[in-house]
Design a protein around this motif. Structure first.
Motif, mmCIF file in Angstrom:
data_model
loop_
_atom_site.group_PDB
_atom_site.id
_atom_site.type_symbol
_atom_site.label_atom_id
_atom_site.label_comp_id
_atom_site.label_asym_id
_atom_site.label_seq_id
_atom_site.Cartn_x
_atom_site.Cartn_y
_atom_site.Cartn_z
ATOM 1 N N THR A 761 -48.923 14.428 -19.049
ATOM 2 C CA THR A 761 -48.578 15.427 -20.073
ATOM 3 C C THR A 761 -47.159 15.226 -20.590
ATOM 4 O OG1 THR A 761 -47.995 16.930 -18.267
ATOM 5 C CG2 THR A 761 -50.187 17.170 -19.248
ATOM 6 N N GLN A 762 -46.261 14.768 -19.714
ATOM 7 C CA GLN A 762 -44.886 14.509 -20.139
ATOM 8 C C GLN A 762 -44.817 13.314 -21.103
ATOM 9 O OE1 GLN A 762 -42.877 14.105 -16.384
ATOM 10 N NE2 GLN A 762 -42.697 16.319 -16.062
ATOM 11 N N VAL A 763 -45.615 12.288 -20.811
ATOM 12 C CA VAL A 763 -45.664 11.133 -21.715
ATOM 13 C C VAL A 763 -46.175 11.555 -23.087
ATOM 14 C CG1 VAL A 763 -46.794 8.916 -22.150
ATOM 15 C CG2 VAL A 763 -45.939 9.459 -19.864
ATOM 16 N N LEU A 764 -47.210 12.376 -23.089
ATOM 17 C CA LEU A 764 -47.751 12.853 -24.360
ATOM 18 C C LEU A 764 -46.744 13.723 -25.102
ATOM 19 C CD1 LEU A 764 -51.404 13.691 -23.266
ATOM 20 C CD2 LEU A 764 -50.638 11.775 -24.665
ATOM 21 N N TRP A 765 -45.990 14.502 -24.370
ATOM 22 C CA TRP A 765 -44.948 15.337 -24.984
ATOM 23 C C TRP A 765 -43.895 14.452 -25.661
ATOM 24 C CZ3 TRP A 765 -43.563 20.137 -26.358
ATOM 25 C CH2 TRP A 765 -42.210 20.399 -26.604
ATOM 26 N N ILE A 766 -43.488 13.412 -24.974
ATOM 27 C CA ILE A 766 -42.482 12.509 -25.554
ATOM 28 C C ILE A 766 -42.995 11.911 -26.864
ATOM 29 C CG2 ILE A 766 -41.227 10.343 -25.222
ATOM 30 C CD1 ILE A 766 -41.191 10.943 -22.226
ATOM 31 N N ASN A 767 -44.250 11.466 -26.854
ATOM 32 C CA ASN A 767 -44.798 10.887 -28.082
ATOM 33 C C ASN A 767 -44.883 11.902 -29.199
ATOM 34 O OD1 ASN A 767 -45.025 8.448 -26.844
ATOM 35 N ND2 ASN A 767 -47.258 8.429 -26.695
ATOM 36 N N LEU A 768 -45.237 13.138 -28.855
ATOM 37 C CA LEU A 768 -45.372 14.174 -29.868
ATOM 38 C C LEU A 768 -44.019 14.516 -30.475
ATOM 39 C CD1 LEU A 768 -47.204 16.235 -31.322
ATOM 40 C CD2 LEU A 768 -46.707 17.839 -29.482
ATOM 41 N N VAL A 769 -42.984 14.613 -29.620
ATOM 42 C CA VAL A 769 -41.671 15.036 -30.094
ATOM 43 C C VAL A 769 -40.953 13.902 -30.818
ATOM 44 C CG1 VAL A 769 -39.373 15.797 -29.364
ATOM 45 C CG2 VAL A 769 -41.419 16.828 -28.355
ATOM 46 N N THR A 770 -41.016 12.680 -30.265
ATOM 47 C CA THR A 770 -40.186 11.588 -30.785
ATOM 48 C C THR A 770 -40.897 10.656 -31.751
ATOM 49 O OG1 THR A 770 -40.711 10.190 -28.886
ATOM 50 C CG2 THR A 770 -38.774 11.593 -28.707
ATOM 51 N N ASP A 771 -42.218 10.646 -31.777
ATOM 52 C CA ASP A 771 -42.929 9.712 -32.656
ATOM 53 C C ASP A 771 -43.152 10.256 -34.058
ATOM 54 O OD1 ASP A 771 -43.010 7.968 -30.620
ATOM 55 O OD2 ASP A 771 -45.182 7.753 -30.528
ATOM 56 N N SER A 772 -42.852 11.491 -34.285
ATOM 57 C CA SER A 772 -43.192 12.089 -35.576
ATOM 58 C C SER A 772 -41.958 12.362 -36.426
ATOM 59 C CB SER A 772 -43.983 13.375 -35.349
ATOM 60 O OG SER A 772 -45.164 13.110 -34.617
ATOM 61 N N GLY A 773 -41.237 13.450 -36.094
ATOM 62 C CA GLY A 773 -40.103 13.843 -36.917
ATOM 63 C C GLY A 773 -39.052 12.764 -37.108
ATOM 64 N N PRO A 774 -38.472 12.216 -36.025
ATOM 65 C CA PRO A 774 -37.448 11.178 -36.199
ATOM 66 C C PRO A 774 -37.964 9.928 -36.916
ATOM 67 C CG PRO A 774 -37.320 12.124 -33.997
ATOM 68 C CD PRO A 774 -38.568 12.659 -34.610
ATOM 69 N N ALA A 775 -39.193 9.514 -36.591
ATOM 70 C CA ALA A 775 -39.744 8.327 -37.257
ATOM 71 C C ALA A 775 -39.893 8.571 -38.751
ATOM 72 C CB ALA A 775 -41.090 7.960 -36.642
ATOM 73 N N LEU A 776 -40.394 9.738 -39.112
ATOM 74 C CA LEU A 776 -40.543 10.077 -40.521
ATOM 75 C C LEU A 776 -39.186 10.178 -41.201
ATOM 76 C CD1 LEU A 776 -42.495 10.710 -42.766
ATOM 77 C CD2 LEU A 776 -42.513 13.102 -42.025
ATOM 78 N N ALA A 777 -38.196 10.733 -40.498
ATOM 79 C CA ALA A 777 -36.842 10.830 -41.057
ATOM 80 C C ALA A 777 -36.258 9.445 -41.322
ATOM 81 C CB ALA A 777 -35.938 11.615 -40.116
ATOM 82 N N LEU A 778 -36.545 8.478 -40.443
ATOM 83 C CA LEU A 778 -36.102 7.107 -40.686
ATOM 84 C C LEU A 778 -36.760 6.536 -41.941
ATOM 85 C CD1 LEU A 778 -36.031 5.563 -37.097
ATOM 86 C CD2 LEU A 778 -34.082 5.865 -38.627
ATOM 87 N N GLY A 779 -37.995 6.957 -42.194
ATOM 88 C CA GLY A 779 -38.679 6.514 -43.408
ATOM 89 C C GLY A 779 -38.056 7.053 -44.672
ATOM 90 N N LEU A 780 -37.188 8.061 -44.535
ATOM 91 C CA LEU A 780 -36.512 8.657 -45.683
ATOM 92 C C LEU A 780 -35.044 8.257 -45.747
ATOM 93 C CD1 LEU A 780 -37.962 12.283 -45.390
ATOM 94 C CD2 LEU A 780 -38.785 10.422 -46.834
ATOM 95 N N ASP A 781 -34.657 7.282 -44.950
ATOM 96 C CA ASP A 781 -33.254 6.868 -44.889
ATOM 97 C C ASP A 781 -32.800 6.352 -46.255
ATOM 98 O OD1 ASP A 781 -31.300 7.002 -42.912
ATOM 99 O OD2 ASP A 781 -31.272 4.839 -42.641
ATOM 100 N N PRO A 782 -31.567 6.688 -46.674
ATOM 101 C CA PRO A 782 -31.069 6.170 -47.963
ATOM 102 C C PRO A 782 -30.855 4.666 -47.900
ATOM 103 C CG PRO A 782 -29.331 7.341 -46.783
ATOM 104 C CD PRO A 782 -30.599 7.582 -46.020
ATOM 105 N N ALA A 783 -30.658 4.069 -49.062
ATOM 106 C CA ALA A 783 -30.512 2.618 -49.151
ATOM 107 C C ALA A 783 -29.280 2.137 -48.399
ATOM 108 C CB ALA A 783 -30.412 2.196 -50.620
ATOM 109 N N ASP A 784 -29.433 0.994 -47.733
ATOM 110 C CA ASP A 784 -28.278 0.353 -47.112
ATOM 111 C C ASP A 784 -27.365 -0.202 -48.205
ATOM 112 O OD1 ASP A 784 -29.321 0.885 -44.619
ATOM 113 O OD2 ASP A 784 -30.358 -1.042 -44.477
ATOM 114 N N GLY A 785 -26.100 -0.324 -47.880
ATOM 115 C CA GLY A 785 -25.138 -0.777 -48.877
ATOM 116 C C GLY A 785 -25.399 -2.174 -49.397
#
Length: 949
Positions: A761-785
């Protein structure tokens, strides 16, 4: 024979229907090819000149529905939701639920099956999240589809209107011109040199010559040359048809209803992601089986729950390895990127084409309207008696007048020259509330705008009797009005057709010396960046038909100079593209001198070489490849030359973006890696062939889209780097935690079975918390210089290359090590002596791993640059990390969550150690990046030294 055809009024008998069209009253028209159009129009209660009224259209649209093919493949909301449970990894979770329930039953079914309930809730939560992400992506695709929807020109309420083809109804009067996509089935009422490409329907590769006379018998579909069909394209000429069938009642609809489900080709990116997911799953399942087999052999198992624990471990290991949300996040990031492109006037028709867009190394662009403003303004008229200059810009005919003239006779000749261009014309100038607007070709419209500036007393001639439409091969058009032929086109083409020249009211024979003078005057005007068009005329008498042979022995009236100033933003965009290693190739039908002038103003090429269409024709394929490697400016180019250029550039190893607007541009646009259609001036056929449509016909928009494509691809790599390294950390923690349990003191005095470093259950919790929001936020990262300072990538480059795999494994090992060291730190025995319980130590390790993954978000923003570079440019990233941290506090300290996830409360010391240990992943990666940058600097120094710099 080139003629305008209208149809006979006789009627033949009809038999049983094969193509039926519903009338406004609910009746049917059987075998429309056998009936005269006048009767069809009468049965459909419509007028060929006035069309339907708005009220009639609304009534028929409500009765017969939109002109669309049924989408049998469209998923319902429930289908989309249930699809989330079809993933093989979700099946593993269901296995885990079954195992947990089995263990609960073996132990006497005491209390609630907490583990099974928690896993089920997480499965449901993941399904809801995946559904939400896919829904958003689907909504984005639907929005893009509406933006790229085909349009048709009709007569309604007595006026010419451009409408979405989906709004066509039976009885509409459909106007057809070169480049239009036929929006519905119809019966022709008029046809002038009309040719339609029907390969999509009949398979015939040759365009069909259309006519209006009714046909006898039962001709096959490919021979019904008095009908037009939905989904076909107008190659040449003009026509008028009455719509006889829409939607699924069309011939295309009949085919669509018979089609079996076909699979759509996947993009290289999607194929690679699917392959990675497949091999990850296979590898980890294999590892899990091996680990379970070893544990079963070496462990002292004394109760059924011990066996269940090993099975749960295997499932946990498999689930820990693969990021379940990867496909949904990938689709959503692509959808968001494509929507961002649409807001910048670049409409991508396919989500996955954005990856190809970012790899473009050559942009082949039309000059007019793309590199220039497409505000064609006629400013100069040159005739036998001299020159006339006009003022004013844009399409407002009331702004401007004759400001300079050589003589009164020159003005009279200039007035007649412009009149010819206004008569031999298929564009339209309208006064709208927002100002003056044109419908049709802007170059033609320039004549309509210029004509009122002369304040002429002579009247515009009446309705045309016949027409030979413009084509890119002929480079001219002719019409007959009131017994006179009016012709306009490229000055050199027109001059070759002329035997005389108008001087005042006289017609004088054209001598070779005078021809040379006119040609030099054209060159002089072209050198100023102007587009030149010549006009001529000939008295032919009253007639309704003529052949190309009649376009001879004309009288030359004069030629005009039309200015279309370069776009300032295009000049900047070309410079930016050059900095990004992207060549700009300018293609135009204009005179080579005009092309060279505009290219110089825009900074298109470093040399002054200009190749022409005639030169391309004379080259072999290998010679074209060599020329394409060096030449950036092409003039007097026909559409077929564009196709050869695309082939030559692709043979030279380039990823080619090609713009187009005319119907004959469609093959080159389709053949290019990224076909770009003009949204304002482009034909429907070209839009259908393209992958991207420019809403503003602006070259700068293409460069901006390439930049956006690079950003999207970069962001995909960022969240893949993050997801895979984080999940690798979970695998390393579980795997080495079991293998090294004795070394780190990972034992339970109350159990003789296996002790896991993390619960399922802890492994599943980690995937739920860290695989969604932060990954999606990285997909919205502004352009590199440096996004537009790098050379284009090759399409053969893998999205996950060897360097990324090495970094993923390195980060995974670091995460596993710091997590297990944290557990060891708090447990009695092991490498580091501690004094806490197993629950507290496991919770501390669990928290350390979550925090390490949250720190890893910042690592993943760049493979080479420090995480502290542009640290605060992505607010979504900080929000997702903060949310993850708050949720981790909740899972550690909220009582009911403690029960669900097997956690215990931590004190301040535990939290500080977990934060410090979790941050090690950040510092370790920073050290690796420092080493990488140092090695890269040394390599560059060696290269510069070797080059003698």
């Amino acid at each position: 024979m080139l003629e305008t055809r209208t149809e006979a009024d006789t009627v033949t008998s009809v038999n049983e229907p094969t193509q039926a069209s519903t009338s406004a009253t609910g009746g049917t028209i059987e075998k429309a090819w056998q009936l005269p159009g006048s009767e069809i129009a009468a049965r459909l209660d419509t007028d060929a000149g006035v069309g339907l009224t708005s009220a009639e259209v609304a009534e028929r649209l409500d009765k017969y529905g939109p002109n669309e093919l049924d989408d049998s493949e469209q998923e319902t909301r429930w289908q989309r939701f249930l699809k989330q449970f079809k993933d093989p990894l979700v099946s593993l979770l269901f296995v885990a639920i079954a195992i947990s329930l089995f263990a609960w039953l073996l132990e006497g079914a005491q209390g609630a099956p907490v583990d099974a309930i928690v896993i089920a809730v997480i499965v449901l939560a993941n399904a809801i999240l995946g559904y939400a992400q896919e829904s958003k992506a689907a909504d984005a695709v639907a929005a893009l589809s509406s933006m790229t929807a085909a349009t048709s020109t009709v007569i309604r309420n007595g006026h010419r209107e451009r409408i979405p083809s989906s709004e066509l109804v039976p009885g509409d009067i459909l106007l057809l011109e070169e480049g239009d996509a036929v929006g519905a089935d119809g019966r022709l009422l008029e046809a002038t040199n009309l040719r339609i490409q029907e390969a999509s329907l009949t398979g015939e590769s040759v365009a069909v010559d259309k006519q209006v006379e009714r046909l006898e018998g039962e001709p096959p579909l490919a021979e019904r040359d008095n009908c037009v069909y939905n989904g076909t394209g107008v190659v040449e000429g003009v026509g008028r048809a009455v719509v006889t069938a829409t939607g699924m009642q069309t011939e295309m609809g009949a085919i669509a209803s018979l089609l079996d489900e076909t699979e759509q080709d996947e993009s290289p990116l999607k194929r690679e992601i699917n392959l990675i997911s497949k091999w990850l799953g296979i590898s980890v399942v294999a590892i899990a089986i091996v680990v379970m087999a070893v544990l079963l052999i070496v462990s002292d198992l004394q109760s059924p729950s011990d066996y269940v624990e090993i099975l749960v471990l295997g499932v946990s290991l498999a689930v820990a390895a693969v990021p379940e949300g990867l496909p949904a996040i990938l689709s959503l990031v692509l959808a968001i990127g494509v929507q961002a492109l649409a807001r910048r006037n670049a409409v991508m028709k396919d989500l996955h084409s954005v990856e190809t867009l970012g790899a473009a190394s050559v942009i082949c662009s039309d000059k007019t309207g793309t590199l220039t403003r497409n505000e064609m303004t006629l400013t100069s008229v040159v005739s036998a008696s001299g020159k006339v200059e006009l003022s004013g810009t844009g399409y407002d005919p009331t702004e401007g007048s004759v400001v300079e003239r050589t003589s009164e006779q020159a003005q009279s000749e200039a007035e007649f020259t412009v009149l010819i261009g206004a008569v031999a014309n298929n564009s339209q100038l309208d006064r709208e509330e927002s100002g003056w607007e044109i419908l049709g070709d802007p170059t033609e419209a320039a004549f309509l705008v210029a004509w009122p500036k002369f304040e002429a007393h002579r009247a515009m001639p009446g309705e045309r009797d016949a027409e030979v439409p413009f084509s890119s091969e002929r480079k001219r058009m002719s019409v007959i009005v009131d017994g006179r032929m009016y012709t306009k086109g490229a000055p050199d083409i027109i001059l070759d057709l002329c035997s005389h020249e108008l001087v005042g009211q006289e017609r004088r024979e054209l001598t070779q010396a005078r021809r040379d003078e006119i040609s030099q005057a054209v060159i002089d005007l072209s050198a100023k960046g102007m587009r030149t068009l010549g006009t001529a005329f000939k008295d032919v008498g009253e007639r309704a038909e003529f052949t190309e042979a009649d376009e001879s022995a004309l009288c030359f009236a004069g030629f005009v100079g039309i200015i279309d100033p370069p776009r300032e933003e295009a000049k900047q965009a070309i410079a930016e593209a050059h900095g990004a290693g992207i060549r700009t190739v300018m293609i135009t039908g204009d005179h080579p001198v005009t092309a060279a002038s505009i290219a110089e103003q825009l900074g298109v090429s470093a040399n002054d070489r200009v190749a022409t269409g005639a030169e391309i024709d004379a080259m072999t394929a290998e010679e074209r490849k060599d020329v394409a490697h060096e030449v950036d400016v092409y003039a007097r180019v026909a559409p077929e030359h564009k196709l050869r250029l695309v082939d030559a550039l692709q043979r030279d190893g380039h990823i080619v973006a090609m713009t187009g607007d005319g119907v004959n541009d469609a093959p080159a646009v389709k053949s290019a890696d990224i076909g770009v259609a003009m949204g304002v001036t482009g034909t429907e056929v070209t839009k259908e062939a393209a992958r991207m449509i420019l809403a503003d016909d602006n070259y700068a928009t293409i460069v901006d889209a390439v930049k956006r494509g690079r950003v999207v691809f970069d962001n995909i790599q960022k969240f893949l780097r993050y997801l895979l390294s984080s999940n690798m950390g979970e695998v390393c923690t579980v795997f080495f935690g079991v293998v090294l349990a004795g070394v780190i003191g990972l034992t339970d005095p109350n159990s003789t079975g296996v002790v896991l470093p993390l619960l399922a259950t802890q492994v599943l919790w980690i995937n739920l918390v860290t695989d969604s929001g932060p990954a999606l936020a990285l997909g919205l990262d502004p352009a590199d210089g440096d996004v537009m300072k790098r050379k284009p990538r090759s399409l053969n480059d893998h999205v996950i290359d060897r360097a990324m795999w090495q970094r993923v494994i390195f980060i995974g090992l670091v995460m596993g090590a710091i997590t297990l060291l944290t557990i060891d730190m708090f447990l009695p025995g092991g490498l580091i002596e501690g004094s806490d319980s197993l629950d507290v130590a496991r919770t501390a390790g669990f928290t350390t791993l979550v925090l390490a993954q949250l720190f890893n978000v910042f690592n993943s923003r760049s493979a080479h640059e420090s995480a502290f570079t542009n640290l605060f440019t992505n607010g979504w990233l900080w929000a997702s990390v903060a949310l993850g941290f708050v949720l981790q506090i909740a899972v550690v300290h909220v009582p009911f969550m403690q029960v669900a996830f097997g956690t215990a409360s931590l004190d301040l010391q535990h939290w500080l150690i977990a934060i410090a240990m979790g941050s090690i992943v950040l510092w370790a990666e920073e050290l690796m990046k420092v080493i990488y940058r140092a090695l890269r600097a040394m390599r560059r120094a060696r290269e510069e030294l070797a080059a003698g710099k």
